[in-house]
Structures are given as C-alpha cells and as structure tokens.
Design a protein around this motif. Structure first.
Motif, PDB file in Angstrom:
ATOM      1  N   LYS A 129       7.468   0.522 -12.727  1.00 32.29           N
ATOM      2  CA  LYS A 129       6.729   1.761 -11.951  1.00 32.29           C
ATOM      3  C   LYS A 129       5.438   2.054 -12.868  1.00 32.29           C
ATOM      4  O   LYS A 129       4.425   2.520 -12.535  1.00 32.29           O
ATOM      5  CB  LYS A 129       7.495   2.960 -11.786  1.00 32.29           C
ATOM      6  N   ILE A 164       1.901  10.381   2.516  1.00 33.09           N
ATOM      7  CA  ILE A 164       2.495   8.947   2.349  1.00 33.09           C
ATOM      8  C   ILE A 164       1.475   8.033   1.886  1.00 33.09           C
ATOM      9  O   ILE A 164       1.875   7.177   0.922  1.00 33.09           O
ATOM     10  CB  ILE A 164       2.853   8.620   3.750  1.00 33.09           C
ATOM     11  N   ALA A 165       0.299   8.303   2.311  1.00 35.22           N
ATOM     12  CA  ALA A 165      -0.810   7.290   1.785  1.00 35.22           C
ATOM     13  C   ALA A 165      -1.106   7.538   0.227  1.00 35.22           C
ATOM     14  O   ALA A 165      -1.504   6.593  -0.338  1.00 35.22           O
ATOM     15  CB  ALA A 165      -2.283   7.554   2.658  1.00 35.22           C
ATOM     16  N   SER A 166      -0.967   8.652  -0.285  1.00 39.10           N
ATOM     17  CA  SER A 166      -1.097   8.932  -1.549  1.00 39.10           C
ATOM     18  C   SER A 166       0.265   8.488  -2.464  1.00 39.10           C
ATOM     19  O   SER A 166      -0.148   8.528  -3.652  1.00 39.10           O
ATOM     20  CB  SER A 166      -1.420  10.301  -1.852  1.00 39.10           C
ATOM     21  N   GLY A 167       1.255   8.058  -1.891  1.00 36.15           N
ATOM     22  CA  GLY A 167       2.391   7.325  -2.659  1.00 36.15           C
ATOM     23  C   GLY A 167       3.589   8.281  -2.948  1.00 36.15           C
ATOM     24  O   GLY A 167       4.448   7.877  -3.434  1.00 36.15           O
ATOM     25  N   VAL A 168       3.341   9.298  -2.172  1.00 38.05           N
ATOM     26  CA  VAL A 168       4.654  10.262  -2.165  1.00 38.05           C
ATOM     27  C   VAL A 168       5.779   9.648  -1.146  1.00 38.05           C
ATOM     28  O   VAL A 168       5.493   9.407   0.013  1.00 38.05           O
ATOM     29  CB  VAL A 168       4.316  11.788  -1.556  1.00 38.05           C
ATOM     30  N   PRO A 169       6.989   9.257  -1.801  1.00 36.11           N
ATOM     31  CA  PRO A 169       7.900   8.425  -1.083  1.00 36.11           C
ATOM     32  C   PRO A 169       8.464   9.263   0.207  1.00 36.11           C
ATOM     33  O   PRO A 169       9.830  10.185  -0.151  1.00 36.11           O
ATOM     34  CB  PRO A 169       9.081   8.354  -2.104  1.00 36.11           C
ATOM     35  N   ALA A 215       2.739  -0.440 -13.016  1.00 36.52           N
ATOM     36  CA  ALA A 215       2.006  -0.383 -11.500  1.00 36.52           C
ATOM     37  C   ALA A 215       0.860   0.555 -11.587  1.00 36.52           C
ATOM     38  O   ALA A 215      -0.044   0.388 -10.751  1.00 36.52           O
ATOM     39  CB  ALA A 215       2.879  -0.295 -10.530  1.00 36.52           C
ATOM     40  N   VAL A 216       1.005   1.461 -12.484  1.00 33.95           N
ATOM     41  CA  VAL A 216      -0.071   2.637 -12.328  1.00 33.95           C
ATOM     42  C   VAL A 216      -1.003   2.581 -13.592  1.00 33.95           C
ATOM     43  O   VAL A 216      -2.074   3.230 -13.629  1.00 33.95           O
ATOM     44  CB  VAL A 216       0.516   3.869 -11.990  1.00 33.95           C
ATOM     45  N   SER A 222       5.204  19.011  -0.001  1.00 33.96           N
ATOM     46  CA  SER A 222       6.063  17.959  -0.572  1.00 33.96           C
ATOM     47  C   SER A 222       7.341  18.806  -1.254  1.00 33.96           C
ATOM     48  O   SER A 222       8.307  17.928  -1.514  1.00 33.96           O
ATOM     49  CB  SER A 222       5.317  17.326  -1.929  1.00 33.96           C
ATOM     50  N   THR A 226      10.396  13.401  -7.775  1.00 32.01           N
ATOM     51  CA  THR A 226       8.937  13.248  -7.547  1.00 32.01           C
ATOM     52  C   THR A 226       7.957  13.970  -8.773  1.00 32.01           C
ATOM     53  O   THR A 226       7.934  15.358  -8.463  1.00 32.01           O
ATOM     54  CB  THR A 226       8.360  13.448  -6.188  1.00 32.01           C
TER      55      THR A 226
END
Length: 224
Positions: free
Chosen positions: A104, A44-49, A107-108, A11, A65
């Motif tokens: 954002k 990607i599945a964990s939300g890293v753009p 959302a979390v 990352s 990030t």
C-alpha cells in the motif's frame, strides 16, 4: 455544513462497520438522497474503501481508514526499516500484514522514491536479525500473557536454567531485541529473558493467579 465537512462526516459514519441506507444518511446530514449518492461516488473515487449499492446501503470495508499523511524522508525510512524487519518475523500474521502495508505504501509513493523493500540509508537488515528472531514465539507468549497461562521455555544458552517453567508477565522491546519478563518457578525469581534465544515454547495446562511477590508490580517495586 460545507461539502468538505460533509464528506468527512460521511466517512466517519460509515467507519462504524454497519450498513447505512442513503435515506438515513441524508436525514442525518440534512441533505437530499441524491446528494448522498454524489458524495459517496466522490469518496469512492478518492480511494475511501466503501462497498454497497443503491437500495441496499453502504459501509466502509477497511478496519481503519487514515487521513492523508505527509511524511518526512526520515519518517519514511523509519517506516520502511520497520516493515522490513517485521517481514522477516516468524509470526505469519504480522509478516503478511507488513508485506500488505508495504504494498500500500509503495502504491502511493511519488515517482522516483525507492520501494519499501529497499533497505533505507544503506542499513543492513541483517543487523536487526535478533529482533526478527524474537517474533518466532511472539503469538504463543502474547496469548499466554493474556490468558495468564504458564509456559515451559527451552533456552539452550542459558547457563542458569536451560529449561524453565514460567509465568509470562510482559513483553518489552529494547531497540534490537525483545524480552519477556517472567516469574520463573524453576529459579524462584523474576527474569527478563531474550526472545531471540528461546528455542521452544510449550503452553502448559495450568493458569496462574496474582500472588504477592510474583506480580509485575512486585518486579517494579523491587527495582525502585
């Protein structure tokens, strides 16, 4: 290198804004290309753009990030209050950024937490209206400080000089209001002017250079 360390390293590599091929990443991290694809899918599945596709390359799409953060209730309330104040500002860029960040955050948040738009701890946002008004001319004054450009300020409630030609030197925040430190050519001295009282700001076609007695360092020396 453990899988957790590898994901973190991957990352960080992608965060440089460039396009990276899977084979180059695999060589750099000492794993197979197939493993890199699996790691990218995990990130990607964990939300890293991350954007890209196999055969072309991958890159991070966000400018910044952050790692996961654990906030106390007081820290969350401080963040919510700050966003609410900035969202009322006259700076379109800052206002849009505050609202985007609020979305954002919302959302979390765990279920049951109030959204960022809510005033925390019963504090009235109106009490911070002066701070919000201080943002109206922030982009112009900030740009003038960087460019070392003179400004004409219109400040109707100022009995000493309702209109001033100034050299803007620095912005300061005092908890409720913003001030701009200037060398005022109209009065021939330094002044700390409240941003929320400034009615109009006109950039002038004149730049200024450092001159003894008119620099920010001279202001500090006079106070010491």
């Amino acid at each position: 290198m453990s899988r957790t360390d590898r994901l973190f390293a991957l990352s960080r590599i992608l965060r440089d804004g460039r396009l990276h091929r899977a084979e180059d990443l695999a060589r750099r991290l000492g794993v197979s290309r197939r493993q890199i694809y699996r790691d990218l899918d995990t990130l990607i599945a964990s939300g890293v753009p991350i954007a890209g596709e196999r055969g072309l390359g991958y890159m991070a799409t966000a400018e910044v990030t952050l790692p996961p953060l654990n906030l106390t209730l007081e820290e969350l309330e401080a963040l919510q209050l700050g966003l609410a104040v900035v969202a009322e500002a006259g700076d379109d860029g800052l206002r849009a950024a505050a609202r985007s960040l609020g979305d954002k955050l919302d959302a979390v948040l765990p279920e049951g937490r109030p959204p960022p738009a809510a005033a925390p701890m019963g504090l009235a946002i109106g009490a911070f209206a002066d701070a919000a008004r201080g943002f109206r001319h922030m982009p112009t004054i900030r740009a003038a400080i960087r460019a070392r450009q003179k400004l004409r300020l219109v400040i109707p409630p100022d009995p000493e000089a309702p209109q001033r030609v100034v050299r803007p030197l620095r912005l300061d925040y005092w908890g409720r209001v913003w001030t701009v430190t200037v060398w005022c050519e109209t009065t021939g001295g330094f002044a700390d002017l409240r941003m929320d009282l400034i009615e109009d700001v006109v950039p002038l076609p004149h730049l200024f250079a450092d001159e003894p007695g008119r620099r920010l360092s001279d202001r500090h020396a006079a106070r010491d």
